[in-house]
Structure formats: structure tokens, C-alpha cells
Scaffold this active site. Structure first.
Site, PDB file in Angstrom:
ATOM      1  N   SER A  36       0.851  -1.202   0.000  1.00  0.00           N
ATOM      2  CA  SER A  36       0.000   0.000   0.000  1.00  0.00           C
ATOM      3  C   SER A  36       0.879   1.242   0.000  1.00  0.00           C
ATOM      4  O   SER A  36       1.977   1.229   0.572  1.00  0.00           O
ATOM      5  CB  SER A  36      -0.876   0.023   1.248  1.00  0.00           C
ATOM      6  OG  SER A  36      -1.553   1.262   1.353  1.00  0.00           O
ATOM      7  N   TYR A  71      -1.282  -0.284  10.517  1.00  0.00           N
ATOM      8  CA  TYR A  71      -1.501  -0.618   9.107  1.00  0.00           C
ATOM      9  C   TYR A  71      -0.282  -0.180   8.287  1.00  0.00           C
ATOM     10  O   TYR A  71       0.245  -0.953   7.474  1.00  0.00           O
ATOM     11  CB  TYR A  71      -2.780   0.054   8.595  1.00  0.00           C
ATOM     12  CG  TYR A  71      -3.098  -0.282   7.159  1.00  0.00           C
ATOM     13  CD1 TYR A  71      -3.639  -1.529   6.820  1.00  0.00           C
ATOM     14  CD2 TYR A  71      -2.836   0.620   6.126  1.00  0.00           C
ATOM     15  CE1 TYR A  71      -3.906  -1.852   5.497  1.00  0.00           C
ATOM     16  CE2 TYR A  71      -3.114   0.301   4.804  1.00  0.00           C
ATOM     17  CZ  TYR A  71      -3.654  -0.928   4.489  1.00  0.00           C
ATOM     18  OH  TYR A  71      -3.922  -1.248   3.179  1.00  0.00           O
TER      19      TYR A  71
HETATM   20  N1  LIG Z   1      -8.842  -0.591  -1.024  1.00  0.00           N
HETATM   21  C1  LIG Z   1      -7.796   0.192  -0.950  1.00  0.00           C
HETATM   22  O1  LIG Z   1      -7.915   1.435  -1.065  1.00  0.00           O
HETATM   23  C2  LIG Z   1      -6.405  -0.386  -0.738  1.00  0.00           C
HETATM   24  C3  LIG Z   1      -5.320   0.483  -0.839  1.00  0.00           C
HETATM   25  C4  LIG Z   1      -4.035  -0.028  -0.655  1.00  0.00           C
HETATM   26  C5  LIG Z   1      -3.849  -1.377  -0.402  1.00  0.00           C
HETATM   27  N2  LIG Z   1      -4.930  -2.207  -0.301  1.00  0.00           N
HETATM   28  C6  LIG Z   1      -4.673  -3.621  -0.006  1.00  0.00           C
HETATM   29  O2  LIG Z   1      -5.326  -4.444  -0.954  1.00  0.00           O
HETATM   30  C7  LIG Z   1      -5.572  -5.731  -0.381  1.00  0.00           C
HETATM   31  C8  LIG Z   1      -7.002  -6.139  -0.677  1.00  0.00           C
HETATM   32  O3  LIG Z   1      -7.889  -5.266   0.026  1.00  0.00           O
HETATM   33  P1  LIG Z   1      -9.251  -4.747  -0.619  1.00  0.00           P
HETATM   34  O4  LIG Z   1      -9.167  -3.296  -0.736  1.00  0.00           O
HETATM   35  O5  LIG Z   1      -9.575  -5.551  -1.812  1.00  0.00           O
HETATM   36  O6  LIG Z   1     -10.269  -5.011   0.592  1.00  0.00           O
HETATM   37  P2  LIG Z   1     -11.275  -6.221   0.876  1.00  0.00           P
HETATM   38  O7  LIG Z   1     -12.343  -6.275  -0.147  1.00  0.00           O
HETATM   39  O8  LIG Z   1     -11.662  -6.033   2.315  1.00  0.00           O
HETATM   40  O9  LIG Z   1     -10.379  -7.529   0.700  1.00  0.00           O
HETATM   41  C9  LIG Z   1      -9.568  -8.039   1.730  1.00  0.00           C
HETATM   42  C10 LIG Z   1      -9.299  -9.502   1.415  1.00  0.00           C
HETATM   43  O10 LIG Z   1      -8.428 -10.004   2.461  1.00  0.00           O
HETATM   44  C11 LIG Z   1      -9.004 -11.201   2.972  1.00  0.00           C
HETATM   45  N3  LIG Z   1      -8.685 -11.386   4.384  1.00  0.00           N
HETATM   46  C12 LIG Z   1      -8.818 -10.498   5.403  1.00  0.00           C
HETATM   47  N4  LIG Z   1      -8.515 -11.092   6.565  1.00  0.00           N
HETATM   48  C13 LIG Z   1      -8.205 -12.384   6.277  1.00  0.00           C
HETATM   49  C14 LIG Z   1      -7.841 -13.513   7.050  1.00  0.00           C
HETATM   50  N5  LIG Z   1      -7.716 -13.425   8.399  1.00  0.00           N
HETATM   51  N6  LIG Z   1      -7.600 -14.676   6.423  1.00  0.00           N
HETATM   52  C15 LIG Z   1      -7.723 -14.790   5.085  1.00  0.00           C
HETATM   53  N7  LIG Z   1      -8.073 -13.762   4.278  1.00  0.00           N
HETATM   54  C16 LIG Z   1      -8.309 -12.572   4.875  1.00  0.00           C
HETATM   55  C17 LIG Z   1     -10.513 -10.980   2.809  1.00  0.00           C
HETATM   56  O11 LIG Z   1     -11.177 -12.259   2.799  1.00  0.00           O
HETATM   57  P3  LIG Z   1     -12.109 -12.810   4.006  1.00  0.00           P
HETATM   58  O12 LIG Z   1     -12.649 -11.625   4.754  1.00  0.00           O
HETATM   59  O13 LIG Z   1     -13.138 -13.595   3.280  1.00  0.00           O
HETATM   60  O14 LIG Z   1     -11.194 -13.669   4.817  1.00  0.00           O
HETATM   61  C18 LIG Z   1     -10.575 -10.334   1.433  1.00  0.00           C
HETATM   62  O15 LIG Z   1     -10.540 -11.317   0.429  1.00  0.00           O
HETATM   63  C19 LIG Z   1      -5.257  -5.588   1.116  1.00  0.00           C
HETATM   64  O16 LIG Z   1      -3.990  -6.145   1.384  1.00  0.00           O
HETATM   65  C20 LIG Z   1      -5.209  -4.091   1.330  1.00  0.00           C
HETATM   66  O17 LIG Z   1      -4.395  -3.732   2.406  1.00  0.00           O
HETATM   67  C21 LIG Z   1      -6.215  -1.750  -0.471  1.00  0.00           C
END
Ligand SMILES: NC(=O)c1ccc[n+]([C@@H]2O[C@H](COP(=O)([O-])OP(=O)(O)OC[C@H]3O[C@@H](n4cnc5c(N)ncnc54)[C@H](OP(=O)(O)O)[C@@H]3O)[C@@H](O)[C@H]2O)c1
Length: 259
Positions: free
Chosen positions: A152, A165
């Protein structure tokens, strides 16, 4: 566990094979769809098995890619090596591994909650290490393969609203850089993805939302970074310049800013 009623691909039709950890929603699910459209055979893991099954059914019905799903909580780090072996057997090999699992709690400079912060580090960083070490060992032995970690822009600077984070992502970036330096001589590519704001469930916890891109757009840009075998890619690219400026703001000014 694998509960996917599909056949393995026939040897005369070799498909590239990928694992995505954290594929049930958001960026991981969008990337699974993008890789499936390129013909990938996928193993997808996360906790919410119902969402994974819907995604698997959608991908398998489209017929270009193929998909298996596994319920897994990355906080159960000791399960990673065995589950990896099962996925490798089910897929019949591995070309690409993506660690996408991540959590973020609402930004709050007044909250000092060790339990919450330790969970963030467990999911975003320790879970990644539990998966990436055995994957790296396998790719090193094979003399090839591609590892992708979803970091990120938040990892580029310690912000007062989300210290754990930011630390989890900074740790992931540094760990991936070390893996890259360790594995490059063995023919293995390691790509660090640094998304800016992406319209997913996680964004509800962001302090401010400014011009997010869709998860589908993020997946497209991540796919391009994978194809180009990039070391680090900001998603979208404009964040490289935004973060260049933010990284150079002196600390005594940065701590007064509402970032
Ligand atoms: N959205 C943004 O603006 C943004 C910006 C920078 C980086 N990111 C990064 O992108 C990645 C994906 O996030 P997203 O934005 O797509 O949000 P999201 O829709 O909340 O996706 C998060 C994913 O992580 C999985 N996860 C969370 N806790 C887990 C656990 N204990 N065991 C296994 N899987 C787990 C969730 O699956 P389950 O809940 O089904 O387990 C889900 O598939 C993350 O690493 C996040 O930090 C996002």
C-alpha cells in the site's frame, strides 16, 4: 478445503497456474477474474467460503479460466505449508503466487488498541511471511516463478491515524524487497504492488477518500505489472509522484498535516 466440482486441465492444454490468498472480495476477487480471462487455473483462499464459491462458479461458468477454492484464515499461520502443498497437488504446479489478504480498522489518532494492531500485523505481514517463505523455497528450487505482494502507499510513511496498518505494509515492502534480492539470481520475479485508494469494502475505513479507482481497474494495472515483471508498481502510476512528494515532507511538518 477444495470443494470444486471441476476436472484438472488436460496435459495437452497447459494453463498458467496461480494462487491468490485474500480473493473473496475487492482487489483479490477482481484479479482472480482478470487472471481467469487470461486462461489461468486458479486456487483462491480466504475466510468467506460463500463468496469464494460464488466467484468460483462465475469463473468456471465462463469457461476461459478454471478455479478451485479453499477456506483459510491467514491468522492460522501454521496451516499455510500444508495448504500450499494441497493447492500445488490440485493445480499440478505453480507459476504465480499473490498475497492480497489485508485488513484495516477505521483511522483514529486517539485509539491505542494493541489487540487490534496485533491483528493487523498478523494478517497483513505475518500471514504473508507464513505463505511466502514456502512459496519462495519452491520457486527457488524450480529456478522460476513469480511472487506478488499487495502492499500500500500507506507503507511509505507513518501516518498518525493508522500506525499499525502503515507498519504492516512497510514491513511487507521490505520483506518483499529482501526476497527479490535473494531470488533474482534464481530466476524468480518478486513484484511489490502499492495501490492508492481503491473502491472496496476496506475504503470505508480510510480517513479521507480522494478519487479512488475501481477494483477492476486496479486488477488490470496489477496484471500489466505482472506481465511486465515489474519490481514495484504504484497503482495507479500517479501515486509514485504523490508519494515521492509525501516521502520528502519533513517530519516536523508531516506530523501537523491531516494525512
Ligand atoms: N482498497 C484500498 O484502497 C487499498 C489500498 C491499498 C492497499 N490495499 C490492499 O489491498 C488488499 C485487498 O484489500 P481490498 O481493498 O480488496 O479489501 P477487501 O475487499 O476487504 O479484501 C480483503 C481480502 O483479504 C481477505 N482477508 C482479510 N482477513 C483475512 C484472514 N484473516 N484470512 C484470510 N483472508 C483474509 C478478505 O477475505 P475474508 O474476509 O473472506 O477472509 C478479502 O478477500 C489488502 O492487502 C489491502 O491492504 C487496499
Amino acid at each position: 478445503m477444495d470443494d470444486s466440482p471441476i476436472e484438472a486441465p488436460r496435459p495437452l492444454e497447459p494453463r498458467p497456474k496461480a494462487i491468490i490468498i485474500g480473493a473473496s472480495s475487492g482487489i483479490g476477487a477482481a484479479l482472480a477474474r482478470r487472471l481467469a480471462s487470461e486462461g489461468y487455473f486458479l486456487a483462491l483462499a480466504a475466510r468467506r467460503g460463500d463468496l469464494l464459491q460464488d466467484l468460483r462458479d462465475e469463473i468456471n461458468a465462463q469457461g476461459k479460466g478454471q478455479c478451485l477454492t479453499y477456506s483459510h484464515d491467514v491468522r492460522q499461520a501454521e496451516q499455510a505449508p500444508e495448504l500450499l502443498q494441497r493447492m500445488l497437488r490440485d493445480l499440478g504446479g505453480l507459476d504465480l503466487f499473490v498475497y492480497c489478504a489485508g485488513i484495516m480498522y477505521p483511522s483514529d489518532p486517539e485509539r491505542f488498541d494493541a489487540e487490534q494492531d496485533l491483528e493487523i500485523l498478523q494478517v497483513n505481514l505475518l500471514g504473508a511471511v507464513a505463505w511466502l517463505d514456502p512459496v519462495a523455497l519452491r520457486f527457488r528450487r524450480e529456478g522460476g516463478g513469480h511472487i506478488v505482494g499487495i502492499g500500500s502507499v500507506a507503507g511509505d510513511r507513518g501516518r498518525r491515524g493508522t500506525p499499525a496498518y502503515a507498519a504492516s505494509k512497510a514491513g511487507l515492502h521490505t520483506y518483499l524487497e529482501g526476497l527479490r534480492n535473494r531470488l533474482a539470481r534464481h530466476g524468480v520475479t518478486v513484484t511489490t504492488i502499492k495501490p492508492g485508494q481503491v473502491q472496496t469494502d476496506m475504503l470505508k475505513n480510510a480517513p479521507q477518500v480522494r478519487g479512488p479507482i475501481t477494483a477492476e481497474r486496479a486488477a488490470e494495472l496489477i496484471w500489466r505489472a505482472i506481465r511486465a515483471r515489474k519490481s514495484t508498481a504504484y497503482v495507479p502510476a500517479r501515486w509514485r509522484w504523490v508519494m515521492l512528494v509525501i516521502r520528502h515532507i519533513p517530519s516536523f511538518i508531516f506530523r501537523r498535516m491531516n494525512l
